[in-house]
Scaffold this motif. Sequence first.
Motif, PDB file in Angstrom:
ATOM      1  N   SER A 169       0.824  -1.210   0.000  1.00 43.01           N
ATOM      2  CA  SER A 169       0.000   0.000   0.000  1.00 43.01           C
ATOM      3  C   SER A 169       0.856   1.257   0.000  1.00 43.01           C
ATOM      4  O   SER A 169       1.861   1.319   0.710  1.00 43.01           O
ATOM      5  N   PRO A 170       0.440   2.269  -0.801  1.00 45.06           N
ATOM      6  CA  PRO A 170      -0.692   2.190  -1.710  1.00 45.06           C
ATOM      7  C   PRO A 170      -0.283   1.594  -3.058  1.00 45.06           C
ATOM      8  O   PRO A 170       0.871   1.686  -3.459  1.00 45.06           O
ATOM      9  N   ILE A 171      -1.245   0.996  -3.730  1.00 47.26           N
ATOM     10  CA  ILE A 171      -1.039   0.604  -5.126  1.00 47.26           C
ATOM     11  C   ILE A 171      -1.282   1.842  -5.980  1.00 47.26           C
ATOM     12  O   ILE A 171      -2.332   2.469  -5.882  1.00 47.26           O
ATOM     13  N   VAL A 172      -0.297   2.219  -6.782  1.00 45.06           N
ATOM     14  CA  VAL A 172      -0.406   3.418  -7.609  1.00 45.06           C
ATOM     15  C   VAL A 172      -0.717   3.000  -9.038  1.00 45.06           C
ATOM     16  O   VAL A 172       0.114   2.387  -9.708  1.00 45.06           O
ATOM     17  N   PRO A 173      -1.922   3.287  -9.520  1.00 49.24           N
ATOM     18  CA  PRO A 173      -2.289   2.863 -10.874  1.00 49.24           C
ATOM     19  C   PRO A 173      -1.363   3.479 -11.920  1.00 49.24           C
ATOM     20  O   PRO A 173      -1.038   4.662 -11.868  1.00 49.24           O
ATOM     21  N   GLY A 174      -0.908   2.648 -12.836  1.00 43.99           N
ATOM     22  CA  GLY A 174      -0.034   3.132 -13.890  1.00 43.99           C
ATOM     23  C   GLY A 174       1.404   3.349 -13.474  1.00 43.99           C
ATOM     24  O   GLY A 174       2.234   3.789 -14.272  1.00 43.99           O
ATOM     25  N   LEU A 175       1.721   3.022 -12.205  1.00 46.06           N
ATOM     26  CA  LEU A 175       3.083   3.240 -11.728  1.00 46.06           C
ATOM     27  C   LEU A 175       3.620   2.038 -10.961  1.00 46.06           C
ATOM     28  O   LEU A 175       4.762   1.621 -11.186  1.00 46.06           O
ATOM     29  N   THR A 176       2.825   1.476 -10.060  1.00 44.88           N
ATOM     30  CA  THR A 176       3.287   0.303  -9.297  1.00 44.88           C
ATOM     31  C   THR A 176       2.341  -0.885  -9.421  1.00 44.88           C
ATOM     32  O   THR A 176       2.631  -1.952  -8.871  1.00 44.88           O
ATOM     33  N   ASP A 177       1.224  -0.734 -10.117  1.00 42.20           N
ATOM     34  CA  ASP A 177       0.232  -1.815 -10.159  1.00 42.20           C
ATOM     35  C   ASP A 177       0.752  -3.089 -10.827  1.00 42.20           C
ATOM     36  O   ASP A 177       0.278  -4.186 -10.534  1.00 42.20           O
ATOM     37  N   HIS A 178       1.755  -2.953 -11.684  1.00 39.77           N
ATOM     38  CA  HIS A 178       2.313  -4.140 -12.339  1.00 39.77           C
ATOM     39  C   HIS A 178       3.137  -4.998 -11.380  1.00 39.77           C
ATOM     40  O   HIS A 178       3.511  -6.123 -11.715  1.00 39.77           O
ATOM     41  N   GLU A 179       3.414  -4.496 -10.171  1.00 36.79           N
ATOM     42  CA  GLU A 179       4.279  -5.187  -9.222  1.00 36.79           C
ATOM     43  C   GLU A 179       3.520  -6.034  -8.197  1.00 36.79           C
ATOM     44  O   GLU A 179       4.139  -6.636  -7.327  1.00 36.79           O
ATOM     45  N   ILE A 180       2.214  -6.074  -8.267  1.00 36.80           N
ATOM     46  CA  ILE A 180       1.427  -6.751  -7.228  1.00 36.80           C
ATOM     47  C   ILE A 180       1.928  -8.173  -6.976  1.00 36.80           C
ATOM     48  O   ILE A 180       2.211  -8.563  -5.836  1.00 36.80           O
ATOM     49  N   GLU A 181       2.025  -8.962  -8.030  1.00 38.00           N
ATOM     50  CA  GLU A 181       2.417 -10.364  -7.873  1.00 38.00           C
ATOM     51  C   GLU A 181       3.834 -10.499  -7.327  1.00 38.00           C
ATOM     52  O   GLU A 181       4.097 -11.318  -6.438  1.00 38.00           O
ATOM     53  N   ALA A 182       4.753  -9.672  -7.827  1.00 36.87           N
ATOM     54  CA  ALA A 182       6.140  -9.737  -7.371  1.00 36.87           C
ATOM     55  C   ALA A 182       6.261  -9.314  -5.909  1.00 36.87           C
ATOM     56  O   ALA A 182       7.042  -9.902  -5.137  1.00 36.87           O
ATOM     57  N   LEU A 183       5.496  -8.327  -5.499  1.00 35.45           N
ATOM     58  CA  LEU A 183       5.518  -7.883  -4.106  1.00 35.45           C
ATOM     59  C   LEU A 183       5.039  -8.995  -3.167  1.00 35.45           C
ATOM     60  O   LEU A 183       5.644  -9.244  -2.120  1.00 35.45           O
ATOM     61  N   LEU A 184       3.969  -9.656  -3.543  1.00 33.48           N
ATOM     62  CA  LEU A 184       3.437 -10.727  -2.705  1.00 33.48           C
ATOM     63  C   LEU A 184       4.404 -11.904  -2.616  1.00 33.48           C
ATOM     64  O   LEU A 184       4.595 -12.485  -1.542  1.00 33.48           O
ATOM     65  N   GLU A 185       5.026 -12.229  -3.715  1.00 33.90           N
ATOM     66  CA  GLU A 185       6.012 -13.310  -3.694  1.00 33.90           C
ATOM     67  C   GLU A 185       7.194 -12.955  -2.805  1.00 33.90           C
ATOM     68  O   GLU A 185       7.673 -13.781  -2.028  1.00 33.90           O
ATOM     69  N   ALA A 186       7.667 -11.706  -2.905  1.00 39.46           N
ATOM     70  CA  ALA A 186       8.794 -11.269  -2.076  1.00 39.46           C
ATOM     71  C   ALA A 186       8.412 -11.262  -0.599  1.00 39.46           C
ATOM     72  O   ALA A 186       9.213 -11.641   0.268  1.00 39.46           O
ATOM     73  N   GLY A 187       7.194 -10.816  -0.286  1.00 33.77           N
ATOM     74  CA  GLY A 187       6.744 -10.795   1.102  1.00 33.77           C
ATOM     75  C   GLY A 187       6.640 -12.185   1.695  1.00 33.77           C
ATOM     76  O   GLY A 187       7.032 -12.408   2.842  1.00 33.77           O
ATOM     77  N   ARG A 188       6.105 -13.106   0.915  1.00 33.78           N
ATOM     78  CA  ARG A 188       5.992 -14.474   1.398  1.00 33.78           C
ATOM     79  C   ARG A 188       7.374 -15.095   1.626  1.00 33.78           C
ATOM     80  O   ARG A 188       7.604 -15.759   2.639  1.00 33.78           O
ATOM     81  N   GLU A 189       8.288 -14.865   0.710  1.00 27.43           N
ATOM     82  CA  GLU A 189       9.644 -15.393   0.849  1.00 27.43           C
ATOM     83  C   GLU A 189      10.318 -14.848   2.106  1.00 27.43           C
ATOM     84  O   GLU A 189      11.117 -15.536   2.748  1.00 27.43           O
ATOM     85  N   ALA A 190       9.975 -13.604   2.475  1.00 21.19           N
ATOM     86  CA  ALA A 190      10.581 -12.988   3.655  1.00 21.19           C
ATOM     87  C   ALA A 190       9.951 -13.467   4.953  1.00 21.19           C
ATOM     88  O   ALA A 190      10.494 -13.222   6.033  1.00 21.19           O
ATOM     89  N   GLY A 191       8.785 -14.137   4.867  1.00 19.79           N
ATOM     90  CA  GLY A 191       8.188 -14.673   6.080  1.00 19.79           C
ATOM     91  C   GLY A 191       6.861 -14.064   6.490  1.00 19.79           C
ATOM     92  O   GLY A 191       6.350 -14.371   7.575  1.00 19.79           O
ATOM     93  N   ALA A 192       6.274 -13.190   5.650  1.00 21.18           N
ATOM     94  CA  ALA A 192       4.971 -12.624   5.983  1.00 21.18           C
ATOM     95  C   ALA A 192       3.928 -13.729   6.063  1.00 21.18           C
ATOM     96  O   ALA A 192       4.004 -14.735   5.349  1.00 21.18           O
ATOM     97  N   GLU A 193       2.932 -13.547   6.927  1.00 24.89           N
ATOM     98  CA  GLU A 193       1.870 -14.533   7.102  1.00 24.89           C
ATOM     99  C   GLU A 193       0.570 -14.126   6.430  1.00 24.89           C
ATOM    100  O   GLU A 193      -0.326 -14.954   6.243  1.00 24.89           O
ATOM    101  N   ALA A 194       0.435 -12.857   6.092  1.00 20.41           N
ATOM    102  CA  ALA A 194      -0.784 -12.345   5.470  1.00 20.41           C
ATOM    103  C   ALA A 194      -0.415 -11.119   4.651  1.00 20.41           C
ATOM    104  O   ALA A 194       0.727 -10.641   4.705  1.00 20.41           O
ATOM    105  N   ALA A 195      -1.372 -10.617   3.884  1.00 21.51           N
ATOM    106  CA  ALA A 195      -1.109  -9.451   3.040  1.00 21.51           C
ATOM    107  C   ALA A 195      -2.384  -8.638   2.875  1.00 21.51           C
ATOM    108  O   ALA A 195      -3.496  -9.159   3.002  1.00 21.51           O
ATOM    109  N   SER A 196      -2.211  -7.346   2.587  1.00 21.34           N
ATOM    110  CA  SER A 196      -3.354  -6.465   2.364  1.00 21.34           C
ATOM    111  C   SER A 196      -2.956  -5.382   1.365  1.00 21.34           C
ATOM    112  O   SER A 196      -1.780  -5.206   1.060  1.00 21.34           O
ATOM    113  N   TRP A 197      -3.964  -4.675   0.861  1.00 26.90           N
ATOM    114  CA  TRP A 197      -3.675  -3.599  -0.095  1.00 26.90           C
ATOM    115  C   TRP A 197      -4.695  -2.474   0.048  1.00 26.90           C
ATOM    116  O   TRP A 197      -5.825  -2.677   0.500  1.00 26.90           O
ATOM    117  N   ILE A 198      -4.261  -1.283  -0.318  1.00 27.49           N
ATOM    118  CA  ILE A 198      -5.123  -0.107  -0.392  1.00 27.49           C
ATOM    119  C   ILE A 198      -4.719   0.647  -1.653  1.00 27.49           C
ATOM    120  O   ILE A 198      -3.535   0.734  -1.978  1.00 27.49           O
TER     121      ILE A 198
END
Length: 359
Positions: free
Chosen positions: A234-263
Amino acid sequence: MTCEIPIKPARRKARGAASNRSGRYDLARVDEHDGWADPEIQPSIRTEVRDEVVRSAISYNRSPDLPFDRSVNPYRGCEHGCAYCFARPSHAYLGLSPGLDFETRLLARPGLPEVLARELAAKRYKVAPIAIGTNTDPYQPLERDRGITRAALEVLAAFNHPVAIVTKGTLIERDLDILAPMAARGLARVGISVTTLDDDLSRRMEPRVPLPARRLEVIRRLSGAGVPVRLMTSPIVPGLTDHEIEALLEAGREAGAEAASWIMLRLPREVSPLWQEWLAEHAPGRAEKVMARLREMHGGRDYDPRWGHRMRGEGEYARVIAQRFRAAARRVGLDGTAPPLRTDLFAVPPGPGDQLPLF
């Protein structure tokens, strides 16, 4: 008094806002350059800190958009300087600009821990999780010297009071000696915000925030110590960071996150013109697309403040983003719901002179 005369980039180096636009309550507004504040001769902008006399520690809200009804904020303003920060308008209530003032003229609240302890000990108090970091970051650079956030955590730990923290700062690692034991008792969890994996974009958009890889390391260290961590894309910026959603979640999971959210990016009040100034300077080729997407989600406006709409917008683009996030979170295992923090352990600790129970 604030004004909107141009401020040269060299003077505002490592700052998020490009101007010091007047807040909506600033009656001494100046819109024209009168010669007294010549940007050619002004020094670089330094951070100033004042202390605030704290009369109440806990702020309450009734927003159906938020998963908490109370919060604590050790600081007003935030030196991290995120260009998109939805909390910038809060500085207008202080007679200061939501622009550069928000990140350079800060208020510390040193009496907060003592007032917090008094409020928690009141007979009328009913326990529920307290959120820290919902407005300004409790682990911004100022915390290193002032330690107000740590002192507030010490109070919460003494009361066995549940707490949820949101931050971008690495200084939270310092407080693992408090957070880890609280987490083991079901009293603490943390949300770490990672907006992009692009170091260059992060440095321009969040000038004084630790780089993305370092924030992912914070997730790794907290989770390794047993503290439940939620990745906040958060925040997801349309046209600027929205293409990174999947990569961000994968990186967070690899680091040990247990859950995720977005705004979705939110531009309330003075944030919209400040954000558009940032776009014009740092992403001029994408500015039109970013704003068009936002307006598409908010009925033609830059922002729709209605409950149920302000956090994620509506329409086809918002629906696609929500679907992508759900699918990616499910794929990497971050679509679960965190268990509620415990409230049954809450107890007022004995004060000086109190007689301890014999049994």
